[in-house]
Write a protein that holds these residues in place. Structure first.
Motif, PDB file in Angstrom:
ATOM      1  N   GLU A  82      19.562 -14.188   8.928  1.00 26.21           N
ATOM      2  CA  GLU A  82      20.487 -13.626   7.936  1.00 26.21           C
ATOM      3  C   GLU A  82      19.974 -13.815   6.506  1.00 26.21           C
ATOM      4  N   THR A  83      18.677 -13.550   6.328  1.00 25.32           N
ATOM      5  CA  THR A  83      18.026 -13.726   5.034  1.00 25.32           C
ATOM      6  C   THR A  83      17.247 -12.463   4.690  1.00 25.32           C
ATOM      7  N   ILE A  84      17.502 -11.917   3.516  1.00 22.33           N
ATOM      8  CA  ILE A  84      16.830 -10.704   3.058  1.00 22.33           C
ATOM      9  C   ILE A  84      16.023 -11.046   1.822  1.00 22.33           C
ATOM     10  N   VAL A  85      14.782 -10.604   1.791  1.00 22.86           N
ATOM     11  CA  VAL A  85      13.889 -10.863   0.658  1.00 22.86           C
ATOM     12  C   VAL A  85      13.678  -9.566  -0.115  1.00 22.86           C
ATOM     13  N   ALA A  86      13.744  -9.651  -1.448  1.00 26.00           N
ATOM     14  CA  ALA A  86      13.515  -8.494  -2.307  1.00 26.00           C
ATOM     15  C   ALA A  86      12.607  -8.894  -3.460  1.00 26.00           C
ATOM     16  N   LEU A  87      11.770  -7.970  -3.895  1.00 24.15           N
ATOM     17  CA  LEU A  87      10.985  -8.137  -5.113  1.00 24.15           C
ATOM     18  C   LEU A  87      11.634  -7.302  -6.202  1.00 24.15           C
ATOM     19  N   VAL A  88      11.837  -7.901  -7.361  1.00 25.37           N
ATOM     20  CA  VAL A  88      12.507  -7.241  -8.480  1.00 25.37           C
ATOM     21  C   VAL A  88      11.563  -7.297  -9.671  1.00 25.37           C
ATOM     22  N   SER A  89      11.086  -6.135 -10.113  1.00 24.86           N
ATOM     23  CA  SER A  89       9.998  -6.106 -11.081  1.00 24.86           C
ATOM     24  C   SER A  89      10.197  -5.024 -12.134  1.00 24.86           C
ATOM     25  N   GLY A  90       9.576  -5.232 -13.277  1.00 24.81           N
ATOM     26  CA  GLY A  90       9.524  -4.180 -14.274  1.00 24.81           C
ATOM     27  C   GLY A  90       8.463  -3.150 -13.969  1.00 24.81           C
ATOM     28  N   ARG A  91       7.614  -3.433 -13.015  1.00 24.30           N
ATOM     29  CA  ARG A  91       6.566  -2.491 -12.625  1.00 24.30           C
ATOM     30  C   ARG A  91       7.171  -1.235 -12.006  1.00 24.30           C
ATOM     31  N   SER A  92       6.494  -0.120 -12.193  1.00 26.92           N
ATOM     32  CA  SER A  92       6.859   1.078 -11.445  1.00 26.92           C
ATOM     33  C   SER A  92       6.723   0.782  -9.960  1.00 26.92           C
ATOM     34  N   LEU A  93       7.564   1.426  -9.165  1.00 26.94           N
ATOM     35  CA  LEU A  93       7.594   1.129  -7.735  1.00 26.94           C
ATOM     36  C   LEU A  93       6.237   1.357  -7.082  1.00 26.94           C
ATOM     37  N   VAL A  94       5.549   2.416  -7.462  1.00 23.33           N
ATOM     38  CA  VAL A  94       4.254   2.727  -6.854  1.00 23.33           C
ATOM     39  C   VAL A  94       3.251   1.606  -7.127  1.00 23.33           C
ATOM     40  N   ASP A  95       3.272   1.025  -8.339  1.00 24.76           N
ATOM     41  CA  ASP A  95       2.358  -0.069  -8.657  1.00 24.76           C
ATOM     42  C   ASP A  95       2.799  -1.367  -7.990  1.00 24.76           C
ATOM     43  N   LEU A  96       4.100  -1.598  -7.921  1.00 20.72           N
ATOM     44  CA  LEU A  96       4.603  -2.803  -7.260  1.00 20.72           C
ATOM     45  C   LEU A  96       4.179  -2.831  -5.799  1.00 20.72           C
ATOM     46  N   ARG A  97       4.214  -1.689  -5.149  1.00 23.33           N
ATOM     47  CA  ARG A  97       3.816  -1.646  -3.737  1.00 23.33           C
ATOM     48  C   ARG A  97       2.338  -2.001  -3.570  1.00 23.33           C
ATOM     49  N   VAL A  98       1.513  -1.606  -4.533  1.00 27.57           N
ATOM     50  CA  VAL A  98       0.084  -1.919  -4.460  1.00 27.57           C
ATOM     51  C   VAL A  98      -0.142  -3.420  -4.614  1.00 27.57           C
ATOM     52  N   ILE A  99       0.394  -4.005  -5.671  1.00 27.51           N
ATOM     53  CA  ILE A  99       0.100  -5.416  -5.932  1.00 27.51           C
ATOM     54  C   ILE A  99       0.778  -6.343  -4.921  1.00 27.51           C
ATOM     55  N   ALA A 100       1.903  -5.899  -4.364  1.00 28.98           N
ATOM     56  CA  ALA A 100       2.590  -6.708  -3.347  1.00 28.98           C
ATOM     57  C   ALA A 100       2.036  -6.463  -1.950  1.00 28.98           C
ATOM     58  N   GLU A 101       1.071  -5.539  -1.840  1.00 21.81           N
ATOM     59  CA  GLU A 101       0.483  -5.173  -0.543  1.00 21.81           C
ATOM     60  C   GLU A 101       1.598  -4.820   0.445  1.00 21.81           C
ATOM     61  N   HIS A 102       2.452  -3.929  -0.019  1.00 21.18           N
ATOM     62  CA  HIS A 102       3.690  -3.573   0.666  1.00 21.18           C
ATOM     63  C   HIS A 102       3.528  -2.219   1.337  1.00 21.18           C
ATOM     64  N   ASP A 103       3.792  -2.144   2.638  1.00 21.52           N
ATOM     65  CA  ASP A 103       3.674  -0.873   3.346  1.00 21.52           C
ATOM     66  C   ASP A 103       5.011  -0.507   3.991  1.00 21.52           C
ATOM     67  N   ASP A 104       5.041   0.637   4.671  1.00 20.16           N
ATOM     68  CA  ASP A 104       6.301   1.144   5.214  1.00 20.16           C
ATOM     69  C   ASP A 104       6.853   0.288   6.348  1.00 20.16           C
ATOM     70  N   ALA A 105       6.045  -0.607   6.897  1.00 20.61           N
ATOM     71  CA  ALA A 105       6.531  -1.491   7.958  1.00 20.61           C
ATOM     72  C   ALA A 105       7.158  -2.768   7.407  1.00 20.61           C
ATOM     73  N   SER A 106       7.067  -2.967   6.101  1.00 20.93           N
ATOM     74  CA  SER A 106       7.563  -4.205   5.493  1.00 20.93           C
ATOM     75  C   SER A 106       9.082  -4.288   5.563  1.00 20.93           C
TER      76      SER A 106
END
Length: 259
Positions: free
Chosen positions: A55-79
């Motif tokens: 019952e724990t949800i993790v979120a990243l909250v950033s001033g970065r544009s979403l497209v750049d945040l996904r790159v630096i967080a190494e975030h893909d559609d399975a995340s």
């Protein structure tokens, strides 16, 4: 650990926990080339442990544009990690993907014009980077000669004030951001909290813009500042390594509390 152990143990007992984390300076060190930012291995392990906690949800909250945040967080559609980019003006959810608040063609046109003018006004200054953002742009002066940086800042401030006085201006670590949308990280936390039905929230950040969200932490929540006061946070940790330890303790306590 003594300054945060009790608040973490209390937070671990909540029914549904949202762990919302800034990225730059919080999970990743600040770097000269912003697109090279990455989590430390220990930090990623701590985040992954929280994803696996009940019952724990993790979120990243950033001033970065979403497209750049996904790159630096190494975030893909399975995340399973939720994202709030552009200070809460765009989101990514595992169940729906990208959710971006509507903007108008005139806003986008002015954004592109102002960014081009800012680039032209600072082109001869070594180290300046004008970062494209979904809803505006960022002026980076980390690599600029400190004697020159105030003049660079003055030029761009004057440009935006003349052509877009209604835009929101934010300052951070060697960056000034200009945006035609006015959402802040407080907006992002409120939207994420509602979306997941969280009964409590942990938010951690290191910069001025994170204070917007830290000020909204209520009873039962936990605000964490990576760095030193002044801050609205309940707990301060010295650095990313100490935050990683705190998050690891939280995942352990959370799993034990929910058994």
């Amino acid at each position: 650990m003594s300054n945060y152990l009790n608040p973490v143990r209390k937070l671990a007992t909540t029914d549904r926990l949202l762990v919302a984390l800034d990225f730059d300076g919080t999970l990743s060190p600040l770097v000269d080339e912003p697109m090279q930012a990455r989590m430390f291995p220990a930090t990623r392990a701590a985040v992954n442990a929280l994803i696996d906690a009940p019952e724990t949800i993790v979120a990243l909250v950033s001033g970065r544009s979403l497209v750049d945040l996904r790159v630096i967080a190494e975030h893909d559609d399975a995340s399973q990690i939720l994202l709030a980019g552009s200070h809460g003006a765009e989101y990514w959810y595992p169940d729906t993907g990208l959710v971006s608040h509507e903007d108008h063609a005139d806003d986008a046109r002015l954004r592109d014009e102002l960014r081009a003018h800012a680039e032209a006004a600072t082109a001869e200054v070594d180290g300046v980077w004008v970062e494209p953002k979904t809803f505006g742009f960022g002026l980076h002066t980390r690599l600029v000669d400190p004697a020159v940086a105030p003049e660079v800042q003055r030029r761009v401030d004057q440009l935006v004030a003349a052509q877009a006085p209604h835009w929101r201006r934010r300052t951070g670590h060697n960056i000034t951001e200009y945006a035609f949308r006015h959402e802040g990280k407080d907006t992002a936390i409120a939207e994420l909290r509602e979306h997941v039905g969280a009964t409590a929230v942990l938010f951690a950040g290191d910069d001025v813009t994170d204070e917007d969200a830290l000020k909204t932490m209520g009873e039962g929540d936990l605000g964490i500042r990576v760095g030193t006061p002044p801050t609205a946070a309940t707990v301060c940790v010295a650095d990313i390594a100490e935050l990683s330890t705190l998050l690891t303790v939280l995942s352990t306590e959370r799993s034990a509390a929910r058994q």
